[in-house]
Design an enzyme around this catalytic site. Structure first.
Site, short mmCIF file in Angstrom:
data_model
loop_
_atom_site.label_atom_id
_atom_site.label_comp_id
_atom_site.label_asym_id
_atom_site.label_seq_id
_atom_site.Cartn_x
_atom_site.Cartn_y
_atom_site.Cartn_z
CG ASP A 166 32.11 40.14 39.77
OD1 ASP A 166 32.96 40.94 40.12
OD2 ASP A 166 32.43 38.69 39.88
CD GLU B 290 36.92 39.53 39.82
OE1 GLU B 290 36.61 38.84 40.79
OE2 GLU B 290 38.07 40.14 39.74
#
Length: 815
Positions: free
Chosen positions: A486, A529
């Site tokens: 992430d 993301e």
């Protein structure tokens, strides 16, 4: 002379009642056929008029004969009916002759010639010589109508037309016979009234039959048989009978002693004319038969060729519908093309870089024919060459305005035709379309499995591959690991730079990771993301090493000009952490969450999520320690990756020395936190470029104890011992407790080597970085005094090896 005969017996006069009624009935039926909307409406309207006039004439004759009057006027009025009949059959024949075949037309003319010859000699000539001219003209009109109806009927093969035509021909024949009796009776002053009435009645019956044939449904019609024995005999005997009829008439005249020079000349003329016509008919049939045989042979050859073409097209179409695999399409399609073109061999060359042709597939006896082909040359248009009796055909495969390749066909020369070239063009076009469809399908499949922004696989694809790998792990015990990444602070990136720059950041991270993984690994964007890296045949610690290498690689990328982009990762493995796809994803996600909340820019394994005790307070304290360690590296030492590098090196050394996976996990945690105690040391001391004073050195030496104390209070007692002693020397000159040799935990000795190597290869306030080779020499020089020799040699082996233990090639020395 005019017809003035009277009827002696009234019974003979009454015979005209039947034709009068029948003719009037035929008039009504003909008018009904005309109004039915049939194609021959004008024919039936004219016949309706003819039969109406004939019926009125028959009625008039009946009245005059019964009352004792002269019948001649009635017969004269019948001329109008004959004229209408001629008009009707002429229109009928006109429609027929448009579709008539020549041999059938000749057949009709042969029969008509017999009728005309007999009618002229036996009726017309006597009628004009000694009879009534008007009645003779009426017969002549009837005879012409008979010949026209006969030719129009014979010349066409349609079932309804034949049925109507023969009925009309019979009506014309009966009319001609009746009017012939009238004409002959006028010449001989004797009239057989009953016979005339009978023929007129037969004529009315023929008209009624014709109307019925016109109005009957198609289901009651039977197509004429033209292949049976009777039909063949009729076709053979017809011209013979027509020719022999004239000698027969001459013989009859000779027997009755009426054969004179005029009759002989007359019938001889017709005999020779019919004979020539019959011979011409037979010659035409022979020639036409030869043409038919030639056409049949040509059609047979064409059928064989078309069958081959159809087989090729069917094979190619079947290939296009059965599979979308390009290899199968090329192989089967090329063979179908060879079959359709009648070639002995065929090859497909793909167009490579720079227009060079590379062999893709061959069929037939291509190796033997290769000598006739020569070097394949790219060509945008089809080419043909003849070499040594063989025709070499090259045809480009084009689809969507691009050239996919070139097909080369080799066959015997002399077969090329326009149709053949069109077939080859058609088949190559279909093959090109099939190949392009397969590529388009593959592209669509790829698009459905890939993220449009980064070009990585999407969540769906990764989930499918993960399911397969988990099944392999369950069946064969093959290890598999997954890493969830992430992007740290990605919302701030979007807020500060905009979403377009955010997309560029995601694409840059995808490129940085994708270039560093194995072909067997799968890297996917899970959404937003978040990314996932699936590592088959990879244990947990190897996966952790790979994840950390990716983390450091992303941090080293200059993605943003004024900020560093970092990622955090969570690692889970099977069978250590999970046995199912959902479970392993959940464990990796928990590890990622733990890493995000415990400092960021770090990677954690699923085993690190649970620490000693069961309260979240200890977990929060450990997270705080990670944050402190990261702040020391970043803010005080100015080396943000120092602890991560030390952890990666330490894990690699521990694995080389054979430490168990649980100990390696704790070793990594201790390495990540080995400098956390420096939070108690002033930043001025940590960043001082000059040698430290005694009090400053003393403060620096206290950081292992401070760090150990912090770890003890966080529940990490074993890791605390390793951190406390990571600056002890094997010769006993280290700190804080002066332990020596085996009294120093092996984990502490490993951390010392890893820490020293990273410190020497990175810029520090007190010194510039040296090369990895020089750092290794320093380690070896002090092995046995400062460093454990066994640990140093293990680290040297790792650095000097071409690959890491799990088959990766991580740069363990990168900062």
């Amino acid at each position: 002379m005019p017809l003035t005969l009277s009827v002696v017996m009234k019974s003979s006069a009454v015979s005209f009642a039947a034709p009068a009624v029948l003719l009037l009935a035929a008039a009504v039926r003909s008018w009904g056929a005309a109004r039915s909307g049939k194609e021959r409406g004008i024919v039936w309207r004219t016949l309706a008029g003819a039969t109406l006039l004939a019926g009125l004439d028959a009625g008039l004759i009946l009245v005059t004969l019964v009352t004792g009057g002269a019948a001649g006027a009635g017969f004269y009025l019948g001329a109008a009916a004959s004229a209408c009949l001629l008009v009707a059959v002429a229109e009928f024949a006109r429609r027929s002759l448009r579709h008539a075949s020549l041999e059938l037309l000749v057949d009709g003319l042969l029969v008509s010639a017999v009728v005309v010859a007999a009618g002229i000699w036996f009726v017309v000539l006597p009628g004009f010589a000694s009879g009534d001219a008007v009645l003779t003209y009426v017969f002549l009109v009837d005879m012409i109508a008979l010949c026209v109806a006969l030719v129009g009927t014979v010349a066409r093969r349609d079932a309804r037309h034949r049925r109507v035509g023969w009925a009309l021909t019979a009506a014309c024949a009966a009319t001609s016979a009746g009017d012939a009796l009238v004409s002959v009776g006028a010449a001989q002053q004797t009239l057989h009234v009953s016979w005339v009435a009978g023929f007129w009645a037969l004529a009315a019956g023929g008209i009624l039959v014709a109307v019925h044939g016109e109005l009957c449904p198609a289901s009651c019609l039977r197509e004429p048989s033209e292949g049976g024995r009777a039909w063949l005999w009729a076709r053979v005997m017809l011209p013979l009978g027509a020719v022999l009829s004239f000698p027969a008439m001459i013989a009859v005249l000779w027997l009755v002693d009426e054969l004179g020079p005029g009759a002989t000349s007359f019938f001889t003329f017709f005999f020779l004319s019919v004979l020539v016509l019959a011979f011409a008919r037979q010659a035409y049939l022979i020639v036409d038969n030869r043409r038919a045989v030639s056409r049949e042979r040509a059609l047979l050859s064409e059928a064989v060729r078309r069958n081959e073409e159809l087989e090729a097209l069917t094979a190619l179409a079947t290939t296009m519908t059965e599979t979308l695999d390009e290899e199968q399409i090329v192989e089967r399609g090329l063979d179908a093309l060879r079959l359709g073109a009648g070639a002995e061999s065929a090859a497909l060359h793909a167009v490579g870089a720079g227009g060079a042709q590379e062999p893709r597939a061959t069929v037939g006896r291509w190796p033997a024919d290769l000598a006739w082909v020569g070097e394949p040359m790219p060509s945008p248009v089809p080419t043909r060459e003849v070499r040594g009796g063989r025709e070499v055909i090259r045809h480009p495969l084009c689809a969507h305005d691009s050239t996919l390749g070139v097909v080369t066909l080799v066959r015997r020369a002399g077969r090329s035709t326009q149709d053949d070239r069109q077939l080859i063009e058609l088949l190559t076009g279909q093959l090109a379309v099939a190949i392009q469809n397969a590529r388009d399908y593959l592209e669509k499949v790829e698009q459905s499995l890939r993220d449009p922004l980064t070009g990585l696989y999407n969540r769906r694809y990764l989930r499918d591959v993960l399911e397969k790998e988990m099944h392999r792990n369950e069946r064969y015990g093959s290890p598999v690991s997954i890493v969830l990444f992430d992007v740290d602070g990605f919302k701030a990136v979007n807020d500060r730079y905009g979403h377009a720059v955010g997309d560029e950041v995601l694409s840059a991270i995808a490129g940085a990771v994708r270039s560093r993984i194995r072909p067997s690994d799968s890297f996917a964007r899970m959404g937003g993301e978040e990314f996932a890296l699936l590592l088959p045949e990879t244990s947990q610690l190897d996966a952790l090493a790979v994840a950390d290498r990716m983390r450091r690689a992303v941090a080293a990328e200059r993605i943003l000009p004024d900020a560093t982009v970092t990622i955090s990762g969570g690692v889970a493995s099977a069978p250590e952490d999970a046995t199912g796809a959902d479970e392993i994803l959940s464990k990796a996600d928990a590890a990622l969450y733990w890493a995000k909340h415990n400092g960021k820019n770090m990677c954690a394994v699923a085993g690190e999520v649970v620490v000693s005790g069961d309260g979240s307070s200890e977990r929060a304290v450990v997270g705080h320690l990670y944050a402190l360690a990261a702040s020391v590296d970043r803010d005080q030492l100015g080396t943000p990756d120092h602890s991560g590098n030390v952890a990666a090196h330490a894990v690699a050394i521990g694995a080389e020395l054979g430490l168990s996976p649980p100990r390696l996990v704790r070793l990594r945690r201790a390495a990540l936190l080995h400098d956390v105690g420096k939070v108690t040391v002033a930043a001025s001391i940590l960043r001082k470029p000059l040698p430290l004073a005694a009090d400053e050195a003393s403060a620096m030496r206290r950081h292992p104890e401070a760090g150990a104390t912090m770890l003890i209070h966080s529940g990490l007692r074993e890791e605390a011992v390793w951190v406390r002693h990571h600056h002890e020397r094997v010769d006993g000159a280290g700190y804080p407790d002066g332990l020596a040799g085996s009294d120093i935990p092996v984990e502490s000795r490993i951390i010392l080597v890893a820490d020293a190597f990273d410190a020497m290869t990175a810029d520090r306030p007190y010194g510039r970085a040296i090369s990895a080779g020089s750092a290794l020499e320093q380690l070896r020089r002090h092995a046995g005094s400062q460093f454990d020799a066994r640990v140093v040699e293990a680290f040297v082996r790792i650095v000097q090896r071409d690959h890491a233990p799990a088959g990766f090639s991580p740069d363990y020395l990168s900062s």
